[in-house]
Scaffold this motif. Structure first.
Motif, PDB file in Angstrom:
ATOM      1  N   GLY A 162       0.814  -1.209   0.000  1.00  0.00           N
ATOM      2  CA  GLY A 162       0.000   0.000   0.000  1.00  0.00           C
ATOM      3  C   GLY A 162       0.841   1.249   0.000  1.00  0.00           C
ATOM      4  N   PHE A 163       0.297   2.309   0.591  1.00  0.00           N
ATOM      5  CA  PHE A 163       1.029   3.574   0.651  1.00  0.00           C
ATOM      6  C   PHE A 163       0.401   4.431   1.738  1.00  0.00           C
ATOM      7  CE2 PHE A 163      -2.286   3.772  -2.565  1.00  0.00           C
ATOM      8  CZ  PHE A 163      -2.997   4.908  -2.223  1.00  0.00           C
ATOM      9  N   GLY A 164       1.009   5.564   2.009  1.00  0.00           N
ATOM     10  CA  GLY A 164       0.459   6.492   2.993  1.00  0.00           C
ATOM     11  C   GLY A 164       0.361   5.881   4.378  1.00  0.00           C
ATOM     12  N   TYR A 165      -0.841   5.939   4.934  1.00  0.00           N
ATOM     13  CA  TYR A 165      -1.074   5.457   6.297  1.00  0.00           C
ATOM     14  C   TYR A 165      -1.409   3.964   6.363  1.00  0.00           C
ATOM     15  CZ  TYR A 165      -1.463  10.480   7.340  1.00  0.00           C
ATOM     16  OH  TYR A 165      -1.214  11.836   7.471  1.00  0.00           O
ATOM     17  N   ASP A 166      -1.373   3.273   5.242  1.00  0.00           N
ATOM     18  CA  ASP A 166      -1.769   1.860   5.212  1.00  0.00           C
ATOM     19  C   ASP A 166      -1.074   0.995   6.268  1.00  0.00           C
ATOM     20  OD1 ASP A 166      -3.539   2.381   3.203  1.00  0.00           O
ATOM     21  OD2 ASP A 166      -2.451   1.300   1.635  1.00  0.00           O
ATOM     22  N   PRO A 167       0.243   1.157   6.500  1.00  0.00           N
ATOM     23  CA  PRO A 167       0.912   0.264   7.455  1.00  0.00           C
ATOM     24  C   PRO A 167       0.463   0.413   8.906  1.00  0.00           C
ATOM     25  CG  PRO A 167       2.505   1.246   5.951  1.00  0.00           C
ATOM     26  CD  PRO A 167       1.214   1.996   5.767  1.00  0.00           C
ATOM     27  N   ILE A 168      -0.218   1.509   9.247  1.00  0.00           N
ATOM     28  CA  ILE A 168      -0.657   1.675  10.637  1.00  0.00           C
ATOM     29  C   ILE A 168      -2.175   1.594  10.780  1.00  0.00           C
ATOM     30  CG2 ILE A 168       1.375   2.996  11.334  1.00  0.00           C
ATOM     31  CD1 ILE A 168      -0.384   5.539  11.184  1.00  0.00           C
ATOM     32  N   PHE A 169      -2.863   1.246   9.700  1.00  0.00           N
ATOM     33  CA  PHE A 169      -4.318   1.149   9.732  1.00  0.00           C
ATOM     34  C   PHE A 169      -4.744  -0.308   9.642  1.00  0.00           C
ATOM     35  CE2 PHE A 169      -8.465   1.010   7.528  1.00  0.00           C
ATOM     36  CZ  PHE A 169      -9.224   1.752   8.420  1.00  0.00           C
ATOM     37  N   GLN A 170      -5.445  -0.775  10.664  1.00  0.00           N
ATOM     38  CA  GLN A 170      -5.985  -2.137  10.647  1.00  0.00           C
ATOM     39  C   GLN A 170      -7.478  -2.075  10.388  1.00  0.00           C
ATOM     40  OE1 GLN A 170      -4.719  -5.125  13.651  1.00  0.00           O
ATOM     41  NE2 GLN A 170      -6.906  -5.321  14.088  1.00  0.00           N
ATOM     42  N   PRO A 171      -7.926  -2.537   9.215  1.00  0.00           N
ATOM     43  CA  PRO A 171      -9.351  -2.462   8.880  1.00  0.00           C
ATOM     44  C   PRO A 171     -10.198  -3.286   9.838  1.00  0.00           C
ATOM     45  CG  PRO A 171      -8.026  -2.913   6.924  1.00  0.00           C
ATOM     46  CD  PRO A 171      -7.133  -3.092   8.104  1.00  0.00           C
ATOM     47  N   GLU A 172     -11.416  -2.846  10.024  1.00  0.00           N
ATOM     48  CA  GLU A 172     -12.370  -3.570  10.868  1.00  0.00           C
ATOM     49  C   GLU A 172     -12.533  -4.999  10.357  1.00  0.00           C
ATOM     50  OE1 GLU A 172     -16.894  -2.717  10.977  1.00  0.00           O
ATOM     51  OE2 GLU A 172     -16.011  -1.424  12.520  1.00  0.00           O
ATOM     52  N   GLY A 173     -12.475  -5.963  11.293  1.00  0.00           N
ATOM     53  CA  GLY A 173     -12.631  -7.359  10.919  1.00  0.00           C
ATOM     54  C   GLY A 173     -11.356  -8.026  10.449  1.00  0.00           C
ATOM     55  N   GLU A 174     -10.241  -7.288  10.408  1.00  0.00           N
ATOM     56  CA  GLU A 174      -8.964  -7.815   9.943  1.00  0.00           C
ATOM     57  C   GLU A 174      -7.992  -7.965  11.113  1.00  0.00           C
ATOM     58  OE1 GLU A 174      -6.903  -8.969   7.830  1.00  0.00           O
ATOM     59  OE2 GLU A 174      -8.198  -9.161   6.078  1.00  0.00           O
ATOM     60  N   THR A 175      -7.047  -8.891  10.969  1.00  0.00           N
ATOM     61  CA  THR A 175      -5.953  -9.017  11.934  1.00  0.00           C
ATOM     62  C   THR A 175      -4.670  -8.441  11.362  1.00  0.00           C
ATOM     63  OG1 THR A 175      -5.426 -11.231  11.102  1.00  0.00           O
ATOM     64  CG2 THR A 175      -6.962 -11.070  12.965  1.00  0.00           C
ATOM     65  N   ARG A 176      -4.727  -8.004  10.099  1.00  0.00           N
ATOM     66  CA  ARG A 176      -3.563  -7.424   9.419  1.00  0.00           C
ATOM     67  C   ARG A 176      -3.797  -5.943   9.166  1.00  0.00           C
ATOM     68  NH1 ARG A 176      -3.711 -10.897   4.163  1.00  0.00           N
ATOM     69  NH2 ARG A 176      -5.927 -10.529   4.572  1.00  0.00           N
ATOM     70  N   SER A 177      -2.694  -5.227   8.950  1.00  0.00           N
ATOM     71  CA  SER A 177      -2.814  -3.832   8.544  1.00  0.00           C
ATOM     72  C   SER A 177      -3.168  -3.770   7.067  1.00  0.00           C
ATOM     73  CB  SER A 177      -1.501  -3.089   8.780  1.00  0.00           C
ATOM     74  OG  SER A 177      -0.544  -3.433   7.782  1.00  0.00           O
ATOM     75  N   ALA A 178      -3.607  -2.593   6.611  1.00  0.00           N
ATOM     76  CA  ALA A 178      -3.867  -2.403   5.179  1.00  0.00           C
ATOM     77  C   ALA A 178      -2.580  -2.571   4.382  1.00  0.00           C
ATOM     78  CB  ALA A 178      -4.477  -1.024   4.938  1.00  0.00           C
ATOM     79  N   GLY A 179      -1.436  -2.314   5.035  1.00  0.00           N
ATOM     80  CA  GLY A 179      -0.145  -2.493   4.380  1.00  0.00           C
ATOM     81  C   GLY A 179       0.257  -3.944   4.222  1.00  0.00           C
ATOM     82  N   GLN A 180      -0.454  -4.848   4.893  1.00  0.00           N
ATOM     83  CA  GLN A 180      -0.184  -6.277   4.765  1.00  0.00           C
ATOM     84  C   GLN A 180      -1.155  -6.982   3.824  1.00  0.00           C
ATOM     85  OE1 GLN A 180      -0.317  -6.782   9.133  1.00  0.00           O
ATOM     86  NE2 GLN A 180       1.698  -7.747   8.988  1.00  0.00           N
ATOM     87  N   LEU A 181      -2.177  -6.277   3.394  1.00  0.00           N
ATOM     88  CA  LEU A 181      -3.127  -6.859   2.446  1.00  0.00           C
ATOM     89  C   LEU A 181      -2.521  -6.888   1.055  1.00  0.00           C
ATOM     90  CD1 LEU A 181      -6.434  -5.011   3.480  1.00  0.00           C
ATOM     91  CD2 LEU A 181      -5.580  -7.218   4.312  1.00  0.00           C
ATOM     92  N   THR A 182      -2.917  -7.848   0.255  1.00  0.00           N
ATOM     93  CA  THR A 182      -2.529  -7.817  -1.151  1.00  0.00           C
ATOM     94  C   THR A 182      -3.302  -6.696  -1.844  1.00  0.00           C
ATOM     95  OG1 THR A 182      -4.275  -9.322  -1.878  1.00  0.00           O
ATOM     96  CG2 THR A 182      -2.204 -10.320  -1.101  1.00  0.00           C
ATOM     97  N   ALA A 183      -2.830  -6.307  -3.014  1.00  0.00           N
ATOM     98  CA  ALA A 183      -3.534  -5.260  -3.763  1.00  0.00           C
ATOM     99  C   ALA A 183      -4.970  -5.689  -4.054  1.00  0.00           C
ATOM    100  CB  ALA A 183      -2.794  -4.965  -5.064  1.00  0.00           C
ATOM    101  N   ALA A 184      -5.165  -6.965  -4.383  1.00  0.00           N
ATOM    102  CA  ALA A 184      -6.510  -7.457  -4.693  1.00  0.00           C
ATOM    103  C   ALA A 184      -7.402  -7.415  -3.462  1.00  0.00           C
ATOM    104  CB  ALA A 184      -6.437  -8.871  -5.252  1.00  0.00           C
ATOM    105  N   GLU A 185      -6.852  -7.768  -2.302  1.00  0.00           N
ATOM    106  CA  GLU A 185      -7.634  -7.741  -1.068  1.00  0.00           C
ATOM    107  C   GLU A 185      -8.049  -6.319  -0.720  1.00  0.00           C
ATOM    108  OE1 GLU A 185      -5.954 -11.543   1.500  1.00  0.00           O
ATOM    109  OE2 GLU A 185      -4.761  -9.708   1.405  1.00  0.00           O
ATOM    110  N   LYS A 186      -7.115  -5.407  -0.853  1.00  0.00           N
ATOM    111  CA  LYS A 186      -7.425  -4.003  -0.557  1.00  0.00           C
ATOM    112  C   LYS A 186      -8.431  -3.448  -1.556  1.00  0.00           C
ATOM    113  CE  LYS A 186      -5.393   0.596  -0.118  1.00  0.00           C
ATOM    114  NZ  LYS A 186      -4.201   1.439  -0.263  1.00  0.00           N
ATOM    115  N   ASP A 187      -8.221  -3.731  -2.822  1.00  0.00           N
ATOM    116  CA  ASP A 187      -9.107  -3.205  -3.864  1.00  0.00           C
ATOM    117  C   ASP A 187     -10.548  -3.672  -3.683  1.00  0.00           C
ATOM    118  OD1 ASP A 187      -6.935  -1.966  -4.975  1.00  0.00           O
ATOM    119  OD2 ASP A 187      -6.716  -3.361  -6.655  1.00  0.00           O
ATOM    120  N   ALA A 188     -10.732  -4.830  -3.054  1.00  0.00           N
ATOM    121  CA  ALA A 188     -12.075  -5.384  -2.905  1.00  0.00           C
ATOM    122  C   ALA A 188     -12.913  -4.621  -1.887  1.00  0.00           C
ATOM    123  CB  ALA A 188     -11.990  -6.851  -2.500  1.00  0.00           C
ATOM    124  N   VAL A 189     -12.258  -3.915  -0.955  1.00  0.00           N
ATOM    125  CA  VAL A 189     -13.009  -3.343   0.167  1.00  0.00           C
ATOM    126  C   VAL A 189     -12.677  -1.892   0.491  1.00  0.00           C
ATOM    127  CG1 VAL A 189     -13.378  -5.566   1.300  1.00  0.00           C
ATOM    128  CG2 VAL A 189     -11.284  -4.276   1.794  1.00  0.00           C
TER     129      VAL A 189
END
Length: 208
Positions: A162-189
């Motif tokens: 990801g980029f920006g604040y992604d590494p410190i943002f953990q989406p609701e319902g996730e155990t990973r940060s947005a920076g740990q999601l794949t591009a496809a996972e992030k793009d879906a939500v």
């Protein structure tokens, strides 16, 4: 400007950004939903984004691109809003630390949350997606869709994606940060996906 469609009959739409990566990201996010639309980059002047909301700034950018090119234009404005900081950095997310360096912004946000317990670190990624369609001899048609992606701010960065604040943002319902999601996972939500997915039907209905 650069296009991304081989169809001669595609309707040209400008994405009001000078960031080529953002054009590619939106093409990736929307995928087949862009059939019939040739999404172009923008090479005109950058307007002053002085609105007091994500929606206002998105409209400023879309209006400028539509006026410069004479084509339908879309734009977004996005950022992170932290509950414990009364919604900051919000619309100032890109320049939170006084620079446009995402690392500086991230470090300042973490510093401002030192000592804030986990159950009080709620936050949302916000996105406003705007469309402006020029009308010959009349006022342009405008529309905005807004979306948010809820979660919490972590105490330390996690992940390099990801980029920006992604590494410190953990989406609701996730155990990973947005920076740990794949591009496809992030793009879906993501907030950007939600906002532009909502905007596209309105745009299609009006540009044919």
């Amino acid at each position: 400007m650069s296009g991304g469609s081989d169809s001669a009959s595609a309707v040209r739409v400008v994405l009001a950004t000078h960031n080529a990566h953002k054009v590619e990201e939106l093409r990736r996010i929307l995928g087949d939903r862009l059939v019939g639309i040739e999404l172009l980059g923008y090479d005109g002047p950058e307007p002053v984004e002085d609105a007091d909301s994500f929606a206002g700034n998105a409209l400023i950018k879309a209006r400028a691109a539509a006026e410069h090119t004479g084509l339908p234009a879309i734009a977004d404005d996005s950022g992170i809003s932290v509950d414990a900081l009364d919604g900051a950095p919000g619309i100032h997310s890109a320049r939170y630390a006084g620079t446009r360096d995402s690392g500086d912004n991230l470090r300042l946000l973490l510093a401002n949350l030192v000592g804030v317990p986990a159950d009080q670190r709620g936050a949302q990624f916000n996105c406003a997606a705007a469309a402006v369609i020029p009308v010959d001899g009349g006022d342009a048609i405008e529309h905005v869709e807004v979306a948010e992606w809820p979660g919490v701010v972590l105490e330390q960065p996690a992940g390099e994606g990801g980029f920006g604040y992604d590494p410190i943002f953990q989406p609701e319902g996730e155990t990973r940060s947005a920076g740990q999601l794949t591009a496809a996972e992030k793009d879906a939500v993501s907030h950007r996906t939600q906002a532009f997915t909502a905007l596209l039907p309105w745009l299609r209905e009006r540009i044919g």
